[in-house]
Design an enzyme around this catalytic site. Structure first.
Site, PDB file in Angstrom:
ATOM      1  N   ASP A 107       0.846  -1.299   0.032  1.00  0.00           N
ATOM      2  CA  ASP A 107       0.103   0.182  -0.063  1.00  0.00           C
ATOM      3  C   ASP A 107       0.843   1.273   0.046  1.00  0.00           C
ATOM      4  O   ASP A 107       0.418   2.275  -0.762  1.00  0.00           O
ATOM      5  CB  ASP A 107      -0.974   0.190   1.320  1.00  0.00           C
ATOM      6  CG  ASP A 107      -2.109  -0.936   1.103  1.00  0.00           C
ATOM      7  OD1 ASP A 107      -2.091  -1.822   0.080  1.00  0.00           O
ATOM      8  OD2 ASP A 107      -3.048  -0.741   1.765  1.00  0.00           O
ATOM      9  N   SER A 231     -17.565   4.481   4.920  1.00  0.00           N
ATOM     10  CA  SER A 231     -16.303   4.589   5.153  1.00  0.00           C
ATOM     11  C   SER A 231     -16.066   6.201   5.840  1.00  0.00           C
ATOM     12  O   SER A 231     -16.374   7.270   5.190  1.00  0.00           O
ATOM     13  CB  SER A 231     -15.517   4.460   4.009  1.00  0.00           C
ATOM     14  OG  SER A 231     -14.146   4.536   4.224  1.00  0.00           O
ATOM     15  N   ASP A 382     -11.239  -3.265  11.806  1.00  0.00           N
ATOM     16  CA  ASP A 382      -9.953  -3.980  11.411  1.00  0.00           C
ATOM     17  C   ASP A 382      -9.658  -4.876  12.676  1.00  0.00           C
ATOM     18  O   ASP A 382      -9.243  -6.311  12.272  1.00  0.00           O
ATOM     19  CB  ASP A 382      -8.899  -3.214  10.909  1.00  0.00           C
ATOM     20  CG  ASP A 382      -8.720  -2.583   9.424  1.00  0.00           C
ATOM     21  OD1 ASP A 382      -9.741  -3.104   9.023  1.00  0.00           O
ATOM     22  OD2 ASP A 382      -8.270  -1.691   9.115  1.00  0.00           O
ATOM     23  N   GLU A 410     -10.944  -5.107   1.645  1.00  0.00           N
ATOM     24  CA  GLU A 410     -10.117  -5.669   0.590  1.00  0.00           C
ATOM     25  C   GLU A 410     -11.011  -7.186   0.162  1.00  0.00           C
ATOM     26  O   GLU A 410     -10.635  -7.386  -1.241  1.00  0.00           O
ATOM     27  CB  GLU A 410      -8.691  -6.338   1.252  1.00  0.00           C
ATOM     28  CG  GLU A 410      -7.712  -5.067   1.373  1.00  0.00           C
ATOM     29  CD  GLU A 410      -8.138  -4.066   2.626  1.00  0.00           C
ATOM     30  OE1 GLU A 410      -7.039  -3.456   3.207  1.00  0.00           O
ATOM     31  OE2 GLU A 410      -9.029  -4.449   3.234  1.00  0.00           O
ATOM     32  N   HIS A 457      -4.934  -9.600   3.375  1.00  0.00           N
ATOM     33  CA  HIS A 457      -3.812  -9.408   4.306  1.00  0.00           C
ATOM     34  C   HIS A 457      -4.449  -9.911   5.658  1.00  0.00           C
ATOM     35  O   HIS A 457      -3.725 -10.799   6.443  1.00  0.00           O
ATOM     36  CB  HIS A 457      -2.800  -8.336   4.148  1.00  0.00           C
ATOM     37  CG  HIS A 457      -3.801  -7.164   4.421  1.00  0.00           C
ATOM     38  ND1 HIS A 457      -3.267  -6.173   5.453  1.00  0.00           N
ATOM     39  CD2 HIS A 457      -4.979  -6.760   4.059  1.00  0.00           C
ATOM     40  CE1 HIS A 457      -4.246  -5.254   5.644  1.00  0.00           C
ATOM     41  NE2 HIS A 457      -5.343  -5.521   4.598  1.00  0.00           N
ATOM     42  N   ARG A 458      -5.438  -9.273   6.082  1.00  0.00           N
ATOM     43  CA  ARG A 458      -5.742  -9.500   7.714  1.00  0.00           C
ATOM     44  C   ARG A 458      -6.418 -10.956   7.721  1.00  0.00           C
ATOM     45  O   ARG A 458      -6.506 -11.386   8.848  1.00  0.00           O
ATOM     46  CB  ARG A 458      -7.017  -8.335   8.024  1.00  0.00           C
ATOM     47  CG  ARG A 458      -6.024  -6.869   7.758  1.00  0.00           C
ATOM     48  CD  ARG A 458      -6.816  -6.051   8.791  1.00  0.00           C
ATOM     49  NE  ARG A 458      -6.253  -4.733   8.729  1.00  0.00           N
ATOM     50  CZ  ARG A 458      -4.938  -4.304   9.139  1.00  0.00           C
ATOM     51  NH1 ARG A 458      -4.360  -5.234   9.892  1.00  0.00           N
ATOM     52  NH2 ARG A 458      -4.566  -3.084   8.867  1.00  0.00           N
ATOM     53  N   LYS A 483       0.824  -6.755   1.709  1.00  0.00           N
ATOM     54  CA  LYS A 483      -0.056  -5.202   1.725  1.00  0.00           C
ATOM     55  C   LYS A 483       0.210  -4.336   2.822  1.00  0.00           C
ATOM     56  O   LYS A 483       0.261  -3.088   2.726  1.00  0.00           O
ATOM     57  CB  LYS A 483      -1.350  -5.628   1.619  1.00  0.00           C
ATOM     58  CG  LYS A 483      -2.422  -4.585   1.591  1.00  0.00           C
ATOM     59  CD  LYS A 483      -3.988  -4.882   1.385  1.00  0.00           C
ATOM     60  CE  LYS A 483      -4.994  -3.769   1.461  1.00  0.00           C
ATOM     61  NZ  LYS A 483      -4.547  -2.662   0.390  1.00  0.00           N
TER      62      LYS A 483
END
Length: 498
Positions: A107, A231, A382, A410, A457-458, A483
């Site tokens: 990123d 968001s 997150d 994502e 990624h998470r 990422k």
């Protein structure tokens, strides 16, 4: 339990500060004199490095073998959210800015490459890839030529949204695009706000998603009323871009504002660059924000990026699950990041949490079993993913509320969380903006489950913690952690007793 909003704070730097803890979700046990000089290197310390985990290149999987305990100290990589914000504000500022402890990840690379492409001078430190020096444009960023400037931003929302707003303030033609998933991530609310300010900007009308097309000719200011339900990045993007306009800008939220701590983070960072944002109303309601046309960014000279609080959640949860003792360094009681509140949730589940100004230490008494919780995670979406896996180890169900934004990240994270927790043996009830996770019977997690990561990624990092149940967990496409945290598995193994 509803987590209170993290306040916009002057404590951005990850270095030593006075002990001045704020409270998020409950009283904190703050330890003074634990300030430290953070390293620009990503570190994990433990008495033994087993390095037993390796990627099977044929299947593109990594098997995380059973983890008995996590014990040690982890120095966190720089925050993704702060890294890209620091770079953009440095580019808009008057003067040069040295940015240190920059996150090494995809990123951030996309943002750096975009700045390079637009001829914003960025000097790399050949001996330290986490340090760059940015020469600001003393105002808006213009296209480098009369040709259309096409920027590819991967799946980096922290590059796409802020750049879409900032580039409307200058002059030139731009097209901002990314990977297929980026073309599914909404941006229409931001585009609507920019159009209200007079920008010639558009996204794909049918989807409300990128690519974003900009025909920029500067903006003179004005008023915009936008939705904050989808968001907080849309509001943050408008706020960061506003000082590059020539007149006053007022931005108001017309419904509700989710993830308010990220907006507080943005406002606190803008203050470091000389901008005071005037706030009217309650951040929990429908606030409005004013940036006067006379306000212009000035470089702070140098800035040190705080450790990533979202990344801290994996090690914090691992200690709570296993009963080991882990200290994460780089964020603590003085953090400007809302995700540090995840430690409060682990404490509610039964962990013992000790706060330092820039550190968090977590353990759990063996006689105390984790218990399920019911938490509003709207401000920590997150880190809430990590809670989903911690729920597998608890007594009773865990309800994760107010996470509709999972569906816009994502990947479609709600569906992904439900699918992978179910594979591991949990029963999961899915609703529009929340889920209820019932742990496996006797907390016995299924062995040798292959976790699909959905190029997220998470998902990879979160579900690696299922190995704390004494089972093998097979992570598909472990490289997706590039990422935000390319060295995650190395660091996790570095503090793991296998």
């Amino acid at each position: 339990m509803k987590l209170s909003s993290a306040l916009a704070s002057s404590f951005l730097f990850a270095g030593p500060q006075a002990s001045s803890a704020f409270t998020v979700g409950g009283a904190r046990n703050v330890v003074n004199n634990l300030a430290f000089a953070p390293s620009n290197k990503i570190q994990a310390t433990n008495s033994a490095l087993n390095m037993a985990w390796a990627v099977d290149e044929e299947t593109n999987t990594l098997t995380v073998t059973p983890i008995k305990s996590l014990d040690g100290t982890v120095t966190l990589p720089g925050s993704k959210s702060l890294s890209n914000r620091c770079l953009l504000l440095a580019a808009l500022s008057n003067g040069t800015t040295k940015v240190e402890n920059l996150l090494e990840s995809d990123d951030i690379r996309y943002m750096l490459e975009a700045l390079d492409q637009m001829k914003v001078p960025v000097e790399r430190d050949p001996s330290d890839p986490t340090t760059v020096t940015v020469t600001g444009q003393s105002g808006p960023i213009n296209a480098p030529s009369d040709e259309v400037c096409e920027l590819f931003l991967g799946n980096a929302g922290t590059a796409m949204r802020p750049l879409a707003a900032a580039l409307c303030m200058g002059e030139g033609k731009f097209v901002l695009d990314g990977v297929p998933r980026m073309r599914e991530r909404p941006i229409a609310d931001l585009i609507d706000g920019l159009k209200q300010l007079g920008a010639d900007v558009s996204c794909v009308e049918e989807t409300g998603c990128p690519p974003v097309t900009i025909n920029a000719n500067g903006l003179s200011g004005g008023n915009a009323s936008i939705s904050g339900k989808m968001s907080s990045q849309f509001l943050s993007s408008l706020l960061m871009a506003a000082p590059a306009a020539t007149g006053d800008i007022t931005i108001s939220i017309k419904d509700e504002l989710i993830s308010a701590p990220y907006v507080s983070l943005t406002i606190g960072l803008m203050k470091k660059y000389g901008i005071e944002v005037e706030i009217e109303g309650d951040m929990e309601g429908t606030p409005s924000f004013k940036i006067p046309g006379s306000a212009k960014y000035e470089s702070p000279g140098s800035i040190l990026v705080e450790g990533d609080a979202s990344s801290a959640s994996y090690f914090i949860a691992g200690a709570a699950i296993t009963g080991g003792t882990v200290t994460v360094r780089g964020c603590g009681s003085e953090s400007v990041q809302g995700d540090v509140a995840f430690a409060d949730v682990m404490e509610q589940m039964g962990a013992t949490v000790t706060w330092g100004p820039e550190s968090i230490t977590v353990t759990r008494d063996p006689s105390v079993k984790l218990k399920g919780v019911d938490v509003d995670c709207g401000k920590i979406p997150d880190a809430a993913m990590t809670l989903a896996v911690a729920a597998l180890f608890a007594e009773g169900p865990t309800t994760i509320r107010n996470v509709y934004s999972w569906r816009l990240k994502e990947t479609e994270r709600m569906k992904a969380i439900v699918a992978e927790c179910t594979k591991l043996g949990a029963t999961v009830e899915e609703f529009r903006d929340y889920c209820i996770i019932h742990p496996p019977k006797d907390n016995k997690v299924n062995d040798n489950v292959t976790i699909e990561t959905y190029d997220d990624h998470r998902m990879a990092m979160t579900f690696s913690l299922a190995a704390c149940a004494g089972v093998n967990v097979i992570i598909h496409d472990p490289g997706c952690t590039a990422k935000t945290f390319p060295t995650y598995f190395e660091m996790l193994e570095g503090i793991a007793t296998l």
